[in-house]
Design a protein around this motif. Structure first.
Motif, PDB file in Angstrom:
ATOM      1  N   LYS A   1     -93.526   1.601 -71.156  1.00  0.00           N
ATOM      2  CA  LYS A   1     -94.841   1.953 -70.639  1.00  0.00           C
ATOM      3  C   LYS A   1     -95.611   0.668 -70.322  1.00  0.00           C
ATOM      4  O   LYS A   1     -95.507  -0.329 -71.022  1.00  0.00           O
ATOM      5  CB  LYS A   1     -95.599   2.769 -71.701  1.00  0.00           C
ATOM      6  N   ASN A   2     -96.398   0.703 -69.231  1.00  0.00           N
ATOM      7  CA  ASN A   2     -97.182  -0.453 -68.788  1.00  0.00           C
ATOM      8  C   ASN A   2     -96.302  -1.659 -68.482  1.00  0.00           C
ATOM      9  O   ASN A   2     -96.678  -2.808 -68.743  1.00  0.00           O
ATOM     10  CB  ASN A   2     -98.238  -0.843 -69.832  1.00  0.00           C
ATOM     11  N   SER A   3     -95.113  -1.398 -67.925  1.00  0.00           N
ATOM     12  CA  SER A   3     -94.203  -2.499 -67.607  1.00  0.00           C
ATOM     13  C   SER A   3     -94.768  -3.429 -66.542  1.00  0.00           C
ATOM     14  O   SER A   3     -94.312  -4.567 -66.399  1.00  0.00           O
ATOM     15  CB  SER A   3     -92.854  -1.943 -67.139  1.00  0.00           C
ATOM     16  N   ASP A   4     -95.772  -2.944 -65.783  1.00  0.00           N
ATOM     17  CA  ASP A   4     -96.377  -3.795 -64.758  1.00  0.00           C
ATOM     18  C   ASP A   4     -97.181  -4.938 -65.366  1.00  0.00           C
ATOM     19  O   ASP A   4     -97.548  -5.889 -64.676  1.00  0.00           O
ATOM     20  CB  ASP A   4     -97.260  -2.972 -63.823  1.00  0.00           C
ATOM     21  N   LYS A   5     -97.457  -4.862 -66.679  1.00  0.00           N
ATOM     22  CA  LYS A   5     -98.249  -5.909 -67.337  1.00  0.00           C
ATOM     23  C   LYS A   5     -97.372  -7.018 -67.923  1.00  0.00           C
ATOM     24  O   LYS A   5     -97.889  -7.992 -68.469  1.00  0.00           O
ATOM     25  CB  LYS A   5     -99.114  -5.294 -68.433  1.00  0.00           C
ATOM     26  N   THR A   6     -96.062  -6.864 -67.817  1.00  0.00           N
ATOM     27  CA  THR A   6     -95.129  -7.913 -68.209  1.00  0.00           C
ATOM     28  C   THR A   6     -94.135  -8.095 -67.065  1.00  0.00           C
ATOM     29  O   THR A   6     -93.367  -7.193 -66.769  1.00  0.00           O
ATOM     30  CB  THR A   6     -94.366  -7.554 -69.496  1.00  0.00           C
ATOM     31  N   ARG A   7     -94.191  -9.259 -66.413  1.00  0.00           N
ATOM     32  CA  ARG A   7     -93.340  -9.471 -65.245  1.00  0.00           C
ATOM     33  C   ARG A   7     -92.367 -10.619 -65.493  1.00  0.00           C
ATOM     34  O   ARG A   7     -92.571 -11.452 -66.387  1.00  0.00           O
ATOM     35  CB  ARG A   7     -94.186  -9.766 -64.010  1.00  0.00           C
ATOM     36  N   ILE A   8     -91.330 -10.667 -64.678  1.00  0.00           N
ATOM     37  CA  ILE A   8     -90.211 -11.588 -64.891  1.00  0.00           C
ATOM     38  C   ILE A   8     -90.005 -12.491 -63.687  1.00  0.00           C
ATOM     39  O   ILE A   8     -90.094 -12.053 -62.533  1.00  0.00           O
ATOM     40  CB  ILE A   8     -88.920 -10.791 -65.152  1.00  0.00           C
ATOM     41  N   ILE A   9     -89.710 -13.763 -63.974  1.00  0.00           N
ATOM     42  CA  ILE A   9     -89.203 -14.691 -62.971  1.00  0.00           C
ATOM     43  C   ILE A   9     -87.859 -15.194 -63.484  1.00  0.00           C
ATOM     44  O   ILE A   9     -87.783 -15.779 -64.563  1.00  0.00           O
ATOM     45  CB  ILE A   9     -90.167 -15.867 -62.742  1.00  0.00           C
ATOM     46  N   PHE A  10     -86.803 -14.911 -62.738  1.00  0.00           N
ATOM     47  CA  PHE A  10     -85.478 -15.352 -63.153  1.00  0.00           C
ATOM     48  C   PHE A  10     -85.264 -16.818 -62.784  1.00  0.00           C
ATOM     49  O   PHE A  10     -85.709 -17.279 -61.732  1.00  0.00           O
ATOM     50  CB  PHE A  10     -84.390 -14.499 -62.492  1.00  0.00           C
ATOM     51  N   ALA A  11     -84.577 -17.539 -63.639  1.00  0.00           N
ATOM     52  CA  ALA A  11     -84.185 -18.927 -63.387  1.00  0.00           C
ATOM     53  C   ALA A  11     -82.705 -19.036 -63.720  1.00  0.00           C
ATOM     54  O   ALA A  11     -82.329 -19.032 -64.898  1.00  0.00           O
ATOM     55  CB  ALA A  11     -85.006 -19.882 -64.241  1.00  0.00           C
ATOM     56  N   THR A  12     -81.866 -19.100 -62.720  1.00  0.00           N
ATOM     57  CA  THR A  12     -80.424 -19.010 -62.942  1.00  0.00           C
ATOM     58  C   THR A  12     -79.667 -19.857 -61.936  1.00  0.00           C
ATOM     59  O   THR A  12     -80.191 -20.226 -60.884  1.00  0.00           O
ATOM     60  CB  THR A  12     -79.965 -17.542 -62.838  1.00  0.00           C
ATOM     61  N   ALA A  13     -78.442 -20.156 -62.270  1.00  0.00           N
ATOM     62  CA  ALA A  13     -77.588 -20.934 -61.372  1.00  0.00           C
ATOM     63  C   ALA A  13     -76.770 -20.041 -60.441  1.00  0.00           C
ATOM     64  O   ALA A  13     -76.023 -20.542 -59.609  1.00  0.00           O
ATOM     65  CB  ALA A  13     -76.647 -21.818 -62.197  1.00  0.00           C
ATOM     66  N   TYR A  14     -76.916 -18.725 -60.571  1.00  0.00           N
ATOM     67  CA  TYR A  14     -76.052 -17.792 -59.830  1.00  0.00           C
ATOM     68  C   TYR A  14     -76.847 -16.998 -58.806  1.00  0.00           C
ATOM     69  O   TYR A  14     -77.561 -16.056 -59.149  1.00  0.00           O
ATOM     70  CB  TYR A  14     -75.346 -16.856 -60.815  1.00  0.00           C
ATOM     71  N   HIS A  15     -76.696 -17.364 -57.541  1.00  0.00           N
ATOM     72  CA  HIS A  15     -77.471 -16.709 -56.477  1.00  0.00           C
ATOM     73  C   HIS A  15     -77.051 -15.267 -56.253  1.00  0.00           C
ATOM     74  O   HIS A  15     -77.809 -14.469 -55.706  1.00  0.00           O
ATOM     75  CB  HIS A  15     -77.339 -17.492 -55.171  1.00  0.00           C
ATOM     76  N   GLN A  16     -75.845 -14.891 -56.679  1.00  0.00           N
ATOM     77  CA  GLN A  16     -75.360 -13.538 -56.413  1.00  0.00           C
ATOM     78  C   GLN A  16     -76.147 -12.467 -57.176  1.00  0.00           C
ATOM     79  O   GLN A  16     -76.020 -11.276 -56.899  1.00  0.00           O
ATOM     80  CB  GLN A  16     -73.867 -13.411 -56.728  1.00  0.00           C
TER      81      GLN A  16
END
Length: 248
Positions: free
Chosen positions: A74-89
């Protein structure tokens, strides 16, 4: 406003770099860093976290699995993600879980800052939309952005921007309040994403104009203060549509 952030990466050097970038960014507040997703999930469930920077391939609980768990809350819009990875796929999967951005290792501070600024603008809009709106209020838009100018972050009020001009690997941000433009190491495309489309429009491959500051239009040339800007062929239809509303 500061965003509470956590950094998650099972590689110590990558985790240290990510934490360093967060700590040197004025509008981010690092409240936790973790080497695995399970430990991070427990912390996130117990604390107010707005932004998560994390790797995807990690033992026990991968970044993508953690993202799916958080997306179902619930309220997942209040926690957001930025991925940082070596794999573009993994980019397509990242957007399926509505990640705000995707940093491909090795990434520079400029790339990190662009992603963080996008997150800041997102939470500015989210906070505005949850505030009680009166009948006299306009549709909420962010009031300012942060730009990297030389070695510092500069707060720029949106109402002060007259136009933005592409200049080699930089952009020139022409302000109403200053005789000389700000020179920022970013792209015009990134500026187009940062600036609200309700108040700004790209009218040429090298120019974005502030719609509120257009003084006149004649023969596909826009006058914004001392700047005469031609409307590019690829942008004429959108601008003519706006112009039709302006004239009504």
């Amino acid at each position: 406003m500061k965003l509470n952030c956590v950094a998650i990466d099972d590689e110590p050097l990558a985790l240290d770099l990510l934490s360093k970038f967060i700590e040197q960014t004025s509008f981010l507040n690092l409240i936790g860093k973790f080497s695995n997703g399970v430990e991070a999930l427990g912390f996130i469930n117990q604390n107010e976290v707005q932004l998560i920077f994390m790797d995807i391939q990690m033992p026990d609980l991968s970044g993508m699995e953690l993202a799916r768990v958080l997306d179902g809350k619930k309220n997942s819009d209040k926690t957001r993600i930025i991925f940082a990875t070596a794999y573009h796929q993994f980019a397509i999967e990242g957007y399926k879980v509505e990640a705000l951005d995707y940093l491909l290792k090795p990434y520079s501070y400029e790339e990190f800052l662009n992603a963080a600024t996008k997150a800041f603008s997102y939470f500015e809009r989210l906070n505005s939309s949850t505030t009680t709106i009166t009948a006299t209020q306009e549709t909420s838009t962010p009031e300012y952005i942060f730009l990297k100018v030389e070695y510092q972050l500069v707060k720029v009020m949106l109402k002060d921007i007259a136009c933005v001009e592409a200049y080699k690997d930089y952009v020139k941000v022409h302000l109403l309040s200053k005789p000389n433009p700000l020179l920022s190491l970013t792209s015009l495309k990134n500026m187009e994403e940062l600036l609200p489309s309700s108040h700004f429009m790209r009218v040429h491959r090298s120019f974005i104009v502030a719609l509120d500051h257009i003084d006149s239009v004649s023969k596909n040339v826009i006058q914004v203060g001392n700047h005469s800007i031609a409307v590019g062929d690829n942008y004429k239809d959108a601008f003519l549509e706006f112009l039709g509303k302006w004239m009504n």
